[in-house]
Each structure stands twice: as structure tokens, then as C-alpha cells.
Scaffold this active site. Structure first.
Site, mmCIF file in Angstrom:
data_model
loop_
_atom_site.group_PDB
_atom_site.id
_atom_site.type_symbol
_atom_site.label_atom_id
_atom_site.label_comp_id
_atom_site.label_asym_id
_atom_site.label_seq_id
_atom_site.Cartn_x
_atom_site.Cartn_y
_atom_site.Cartn_z
ATOM 1 C CG HIS A 306 18.208 68.668 -2.985
ATOM 2 N ND1 HIS A 306 17.707 69.001 -1.765
ATOM 3 C CD2 HIS A 306 18.758 69.795 -3.508
ATOM 4 C CE1 HIS A 306 17.921 70.293 -1.548
ATOM 5 N NE2 HIS A 306 18.557 70.797 -2.579
ATOM 6 C CG ASP A 364 23.697 72.664 -8.695
ATOM 7 O OD1 ASP A 364 23.396 72.143 -7.615
ATOM 8 O OD2 ASP A 364 23.938 73.884 -8.832
HETATM 9 C C1 SDX Z 1 22.717 72.115 -3.946
HETATM 10 O O1 SDX Z 1 20.767 71.917 0.591
HETATM 11 C C2 SDX Z 1 20.392 72.626 -0.437
HETATM 12 O O2 SDX Z 1 19.306 73.178 -0.496
HETATM 13 C C3 SDX Z 1 21.442 72.737 -1.539
HETATM 14 C C4 SDX Z 1 20.984 73.481 -2.787
HETATM 15 C C5 SDX Z 1 20.727 74.930 -2.492
HETATM 16 O O3 SDX Z 1 19.988 75.550 -3.264
HETATM 17 O O4 SDX Z 1 21.358 75.473 -1.537
HETATM 18 O O5 SDX Z 1 19.819 72.895 -3.324
HETATM 19 C C6 SDX Z 1 22.076 73.442 -3.850
HETATM 20 O O6 SDX Z 1 23.701 71.898 -3.288
HETATM 21 C C7 SDX Z 1 22.068 71.031 -4.789
HETATM 22 C C8 SDX Z 1 22.799 69.643 -4.669
HETATM 23 C C9 SDX Z 1 24.013 69.688 -5.588
HETATM 24 N N1 SDX Z 1 24.888 68.538 -5.361
HETATM 25 C C10 SDX Z 1 25.019 67.601 -6.322
HETATM 26 O O7 SDX Z 1 24.374 67.576 -7.373
HETATM 27 C C11 SDX Z 1 26.112 66.576 -6.012
HETATM 28 C C12 SDX Z 1 25.563 65.162 -6.290
HETATM 29 N N2 SDX Z 1 24.562 64.861 -5.278
HETATM 30 C C13 SDX Z 1 25.006 64.121 -4.104
HETATM 31 O O8 SDX Z 1 26.291 64.448 -3.679
HETATM 32 C C14 SDX Z 1 23.925 64.049 -3.026
HETATM 33 O O9 SDX Z 1 22.744 63.761 -3.646
HETATM 34 C C15 SDX Z 1 23.703 65.239 -2.110
HETATM 35 C C16 SDX Z 1 24.958 65.654 -1.430
HETATM 36 C C17 SDX Z 1 23.151 66.371 -2.876
HETATM 37 C C18 SDX Z 1 22.673 64.815 -1.041
HETATM 38 O O10 SDX Z 1 23.269 63.843 -0.305
HETATM 39 P P1 SDX Z 1 22.503 63.177 0.973
HETATM 40 O O11 SDX Z 1 21.167 63.744 1.202
HETATM 41 O O12 SDX Z 1 23.464 63.196 2.100
HETATM 42 O O13 SDX Z 1 22.188 61.743 0.445
HETATM 43 P P2 SDX Z 1 23.240 60.638 0.372
HETATM 44 O O14 SDX Z 1 24.530 61.207 -0.120
HETATM 45 O O15 SDX Z 1 23.227 59.895 1.658
HETATM 46 O O16 SDX Z 1 22.630 59.731 -0.803
HETATM 47 C C19 SDX Z 1 21.575 58.847 -0.518
HETATM 48 C C20 SDX Z 1 21.883 57.633 -1.376
HETATM 49 C C21 SDX Z 1 23.302 57.105 -1.148
HETATM 50 O O17 SDX Z 1 23.246 55.706 -1.366
HETATM 51 P P3 SDX Z 1 23.231 54.756 -0.054
HETATM 52 O O18 SDX Z 1 24.481 55.117 0.743
HETATM 53 O O19 SDX Z 1 21.949 55.086 0.682
HETATM 54 O O20 SDX Z 1 23.284 53.356 -0.633
HETATM 55 O O21 SDX Z 1 21.830 58.004 -2.769
HETATM 56 C C22 SDX Z 1 23.119 57.835 -3.358
HETATM 57 C C23 SDX Z 1 24.131 57.732 -2.240
HETATM 58 O O22 SDX Z 1 25.206 56.883 -2.628
HETATM 59 N N3 SDX Z 1 23.347 59.051 -4.140
HETATM 60 C C24 SDX Z 1 23.812 59.080 -5.384
HETATM 61 C C25 SDX Z 1 23.793 60.442 -5.747
HETATM 62 N N4 SDX Z 1 23.350 61.190 -4.728
HETATM 63 C C26 SDX Z 1 23.089 60.319 -3.724
HETATM 64 N N5 SDX Z 1 24.237 58.107 -6.223
HETATM 65 C C27 SDX Z 1 24.651 58.505 -7.438
HETATM 66 N N6 SDX Z 1 24.665 59.807 -7.875
HETATM 67 C C28 SDX Z 1 24.241 60.780 -7.055
HETATM 68 N N7 SDX Z 1 24.239 62.070 -7.476
#
Ligand code: SDX
Length: 429
Positions: A306, A364
Site C-alpha cells: 500500500h 483487497d
Molecule cells: C487500494 O491509496 C489508497 O488508499 C488505495 C486504497 C483505497 O482505499 O483507496 O487503499 C485501495 O488501491 C489498495 C492497494 C491495492 N493494490 C494492490 O494490491 C496492487 C499490488 N500492490 C502494489 O501494486 C503496490 O503495493 C501499490 C501500488 C499498492 C503501492 O505501490 P507504491 O507505494 O508505489 O510502492 P512501490 O510500488 O514503489 O513498492 C515499493 C517496493 C517496490 O520494490 P523496490 O522497487 O523498492 O525494490 O515494494 C515492491 C515494489 O517492487 N512491491 C511489491 C508489491 N507492492 C510493492 N512486490 C511484490 N508484490 C507487491 N504487491
């Protein structure tokens, strides 16, 4: 809110800017005059360190896993309140009295029907359209029917549009579902509560009476409460930006629906369930965990991580409990999907990669299993998220419109394209 002054040195320049402190949470540096004083912009794509507005609606502490609606903890509201009470709280800022609640429920109930022409609007779409495409289109189309509540400068019209959107989203969502399975639309019934009405519009048929299951109604009501609002997330920021231009509320909510559809945001519940179905068995989990860690593999564990929560999403805990209640009620407590989800969560929470990156299950992760058990197809999961989030979107839109300092949102950029150059005739290229 209190304000002090911060002095910031930028190269050979030193600038003073106001530092504003709210009720709780991080203070902000007001950089409104930065460009004028330094000729520089700030740079923060993704807005990871940027507050886009002042708000009194929802507070999140990502490190502590705290979520408050108008100051009330989500755990208490989910346990003791109901969704329409939550809508009232988000819109008006206070919990309703008994009379206010009864009046609000009455007004919402009597706005649940949509214009009869909307039925023909659906007829122009393919039956196999994704319900989110249908919802995007039909919510935007509402502005073609309700011209008497599109003048955003009129508080009474703003309120009527807010009530219409909260009331009609379930009807449009149910129509999108019925249309996709070729069944007739079911009209809302005024003697049913909000969630019973929605479940009946989705799953009843004209040929027989529909039996309300109070356990499922209560579960859906709680799911809607959990999804109602979440500070300045991507879709809420989209609604605010659209509204800042003066667009009518129906168009703004349609923009929010479009943004929510993305798999990184509201589309994650559908993507998370697809992922669990792809994993299939507990034995396959290690392969997917390895893929999630592989920098060269775009795969991510959907339902994990998140932008704000670097601790357990407080909604996920409540969602997990609701999931177990629904599966028990439906005799599905041995659902293999749940076994995979529980084992995946256990492994992920003990894995160094996820611990170091603070990747916890988000709302989710369990919602998809619950909604599938209730009979909704995967393609409807984000639609239900949109139904619930409409209450937060419209409350945030109303707060923005009523902010005396409100102006059109217009970010700038860091330009790295070509400097000025002269046109060359095609013969010279
Ligand atoms: C919702 O904003 C809100 O409040 C949203 C929400 C709401 O109520 O409105 O809460 C609803 O959207 C919840 C989130 C749902 N999305 C997912 O479950 C999709 C999977 N999650 C990722 O796509 C990600 O965690 C995000 C998009 C949710 C957050 O991404 P960020 O904050 O931009 O973090 P990031 O993508 O930069 O990740 C940080 C690190 C990365 O590694 P590095 O580049 O630092 O080496 O963590 C890794 C990412 O590769 N990472 C994951 C991961 N999520 C992040 N690795 C594996 N699996 C994952 N799910």
C-alpha cells in the site's frame, strides 16, 4: 490549524515559507509562493510527499495502521454503525441523531430509481462489456438526465446530486450486472434497507420471491463501510481535480470510477482473486512468492502492499473476519481459495522481502474471496468498490467545492524535452 514559519536554503537562496500543523498527522510546508520566490517548482511524481489539500474527512496513519472517519476509528464504525450512517458522517461531519438518520435513509431510498430511459442506454452496449465500462458510461450519463442538480454553486443542488449519486449507484451497478447475464433489471424496493435492496436487485428474478439473508446483508454493509473513504487516494484525487474545473458532480464521479478501475487501485480486488485462482493450490505458493521478489518479473502479489499503510491495513483485519463469517454462513469454510489465501498471507508475512518492504495484506486481499462467495462474478468486484467509494468521493468533492480558497488544480512539470528548434522541410530530414 496552526502556522509557523520555516526557513529553507536552496543553493545561494534562503526562503521563508509557512509551516502548517493540523489536528493530528504530519505538518505541511506551504510552498504556494516557492516559484515566485525562487523560480523553481517542487518535484514529486506520485505525490508521495505532497499534501494536495486540507481536509477534515478521513485520517490515515500508515505506520500505525490507523483509519479514522471524521475522527471515529474504522473498527468502531464497522462494528457498531451502518453504511448509510457512514455516508451521513462523511458528508455532514457528525454522526446523525435518530431523526436525522431516519430522514437521510428515507431520502436516499426515494432516490434509488433511475430515469427509465437509462434502461435503453444500457441496450446500446455489448452484453459482454466489463461492468466497470458500463458503470463509467452510465454514471457519466446521469448528468444527461439530472440537469436540475448540476449547478455546483447552489448548495441545495449539490446536496440533491450527492443523494442521487449515493442512492443510484447500487441501482446502476445491479443493472450492469443483470445486463451482463441477460436477466431483466429488478427495480429497487422502498421497504428494503440499502444493502438488502442492492443484493435483491442483483440476485432476484421476477419469477420468484427473493429471500433476504441478514448475514450477507450485514457483511455487505460492513464491506461498504470499509471501502467508503480513504483520504486522497488516486480516485479521490481524480474526483477533486475534475471538480476543481467546475465539472458537474456526475461527471466527476464518473472520472473517479475510471481511475478506480486500475489494477494498482480498486481493480486489485479482482486481480487478487484472479491471482489466487492462478495459484490454485498451497503447493504453488512458493513459485509465486519467488516471482513477486524477482525484479525482472513484473508480477506483484495483488492485495499486498500500500502507498500509505506500511503496517497492516486496519480494514484487512475486519475484511478477513467478515470473509470467515460469510464462508461459514454459506457452508464454504473449506473453500480452497481461502486456504490458499491464509497460507499465502502466512508465508508472505514471515518472508524477509515482504517484511523489509513492509508489504502487508490490504483491503483487497480478502474482499475478493468474500464477494465471490456471495455470488458476485470477479468483474463486479471493483463495481462494488465504486458503489461504496461514491460516498467518500462525493463528500470530498463537496468539501472541495465549499472550500473558499478552492481554485482549479493545475500542476506544473520538469521539462526535459527538446529546447527550441526550427522546423525543417521534409526534404531536409
Ligand atoms: C487500494 O491509496 C489508497 O488508499 C488505495 C486504497 C483505497 O482505499 O483507496 O487503499 C485501495 O488501491 C489498495 C492497494 C491495492 N493494490 C494492490 O494490491 C496492487 C499490488 N500492490 C502494489 O501494486 C503496490 O503495493 C501499490 C501500488 C499498492 C503501492 O505501490 P507504491 O507505494 O508505489 O510502492 P512501490 O510500488 O514503489 O513498492 C515499493 C517496493 C517496490 O520494490 P523496490 O522497487 O523498492 O525494490 O515494494 C515492491 C515494489 O517492487 N512491491 C511489491 C508489491 N507492492 C510493492 N512486490 C511484490 N508484490 C507487491 N504487491
Amino acid at each position: 490549524m496552526t502556522a509557523t514559519t520555516g526557513t529553507f536554503s536552496l543553493g545561494d537562496k534562503s526562503v521563508e515559507m509557512p509551516v502548517k500543523t493540523g489536528t493530528i498527522g504530519p505538518s505541511v510546508v506551504d510552498i504556494g509562493k516557492l516559484y515566485g520566490q525562487t523560480g523553481m517548482f517542487t518535484y514529486d511524481p506520485g505525490f508521495t510527499s505532497t499534501a494536495s489539500c486540507e481536509s477534515q474527512i478521513t485520517y490515515i496513519d500508515g505506520d500505525e495502521g490507523i483509519l479514522l472517519y471524521r475522527g471515529y476509528p474504522i473498527e468502531q464504525i464497522a462494528e457498531k454503525g451502518d453504511f448509510l450512517e457512514t455516508c451521513y458522517l462523511l458528508l455532514y461531519g457528525e454522526l446523525p441523531t435518530r431523526v436525522q438518520k431516519s430522514d437521510f435513509d428515507y431520502r436516499i431510498t426515494r432516490h434509488t430509481m433511475v430515469h427509465e430511459q437509462m434502461a435503453r442506454f444500457f441496450g446500446g452496449l455489448r452484453r459482454d462489456s466489463h461492468p466497470m465500462a458500463v458503470l463509467c458510461a452510465s454514471v457519466g450519463a446521469l448528468s444527461a438526465f439530472y440537469h436540475d442538480s448540476t449547478d455546483i454553486t447552489d448548495p441545495s443542488q449539490r446536496m440533491v446530486a450527492s443523494l442521487r449519486l449515493i442512492a443510484k449507484m447500487p441501482t446502476l451497478a445491479a443493472m450492469a450486472y443483470k445486463y451482463s447475464i441477460g436477466q431483466p433489471f429488478m427495480y429497487p424496493k422502498n421497504d428494503l434497507d440499502y444493502c438488502s435492496n442492492f443484493l435483491r436487485m442483483c440476485f432476484a428474478v421476477p419469477c420468484e420471491d427473493y429471500k433476504i439473508n441478514p448475514i450477507l446483508t450485514r457483511a455487505l454493509d460492513r464491506i461498504f463501510i470499509l471501502h467508503a473513504d480513504h483520504e486522497q487516494n488516486a480516485s479521490t484525487s481524480t474526483v477533486r481535480l475534475a471538480g476543481s474545473s467546475g465539472a458537474n458532480p456526475f461527471a466527476c464521479i464518473a472520472a473517479g470510477v475510471a481511475c478506480l478501475w486500475g489494477p494498482a487501485h480498486g481493480g486489485a480486488n479482482e486481480a487478487a482473486l484472479k491471482m489466487l485462482l492462478d495459484i490454485g493450490t498451497v503447493e504453488n505458493i512458493p513459485k509465486y512468492i519467488a516471482r513477486a521478489k524477482d525484479k525482472n518479473d513484473p508480477f506483484r502479489l495483488m492485495g499486498f502492499g500500500h502507498r500509505v499503510y506500511k503496517n497492516y491495513d486496519p480494514r484487512a483485519k475486519i475484511m478477513q473476519r467478515t470473509c470467515h463469517e460469510v464462508l461459514n454462513e454459506l457452508g464454504l469454510k473449506d473453500d480452497p481459495l481461502l486456504s490458499v489465501a491464509i497460507e499465502l498471507e502466512r508465508i508472505a508475512l514471515s518472508d524477509e522481502y515482504f517484511i523489509e518492504k513492509k508489504l502487508y495484506p490490504n483491503i483487497d486481499f480478502y474482499s475478493g474471496i468474500t464477494l465471490k462467495a456471495m455470488g458476485f462474478p470477479l468483474s463486479m468486484f471493483t463495481v462494488l468498490f465504486a458503489v461504496a467509494r461514491t460516498s467518500g468521493w462525493i463528500a470530498q468533492w463537496k468539501e472541495m467545492i465549499e472550500d473558499p480558497g478552492q481554485k482549479i488544480g493545475r500542476p506544473r512539470q520538469l521539462y526535459t524535452g527538446a529546447a527550441r528548434r526550427d522546423y525543417r522541410a521534409i526534404a531536409e530530414r
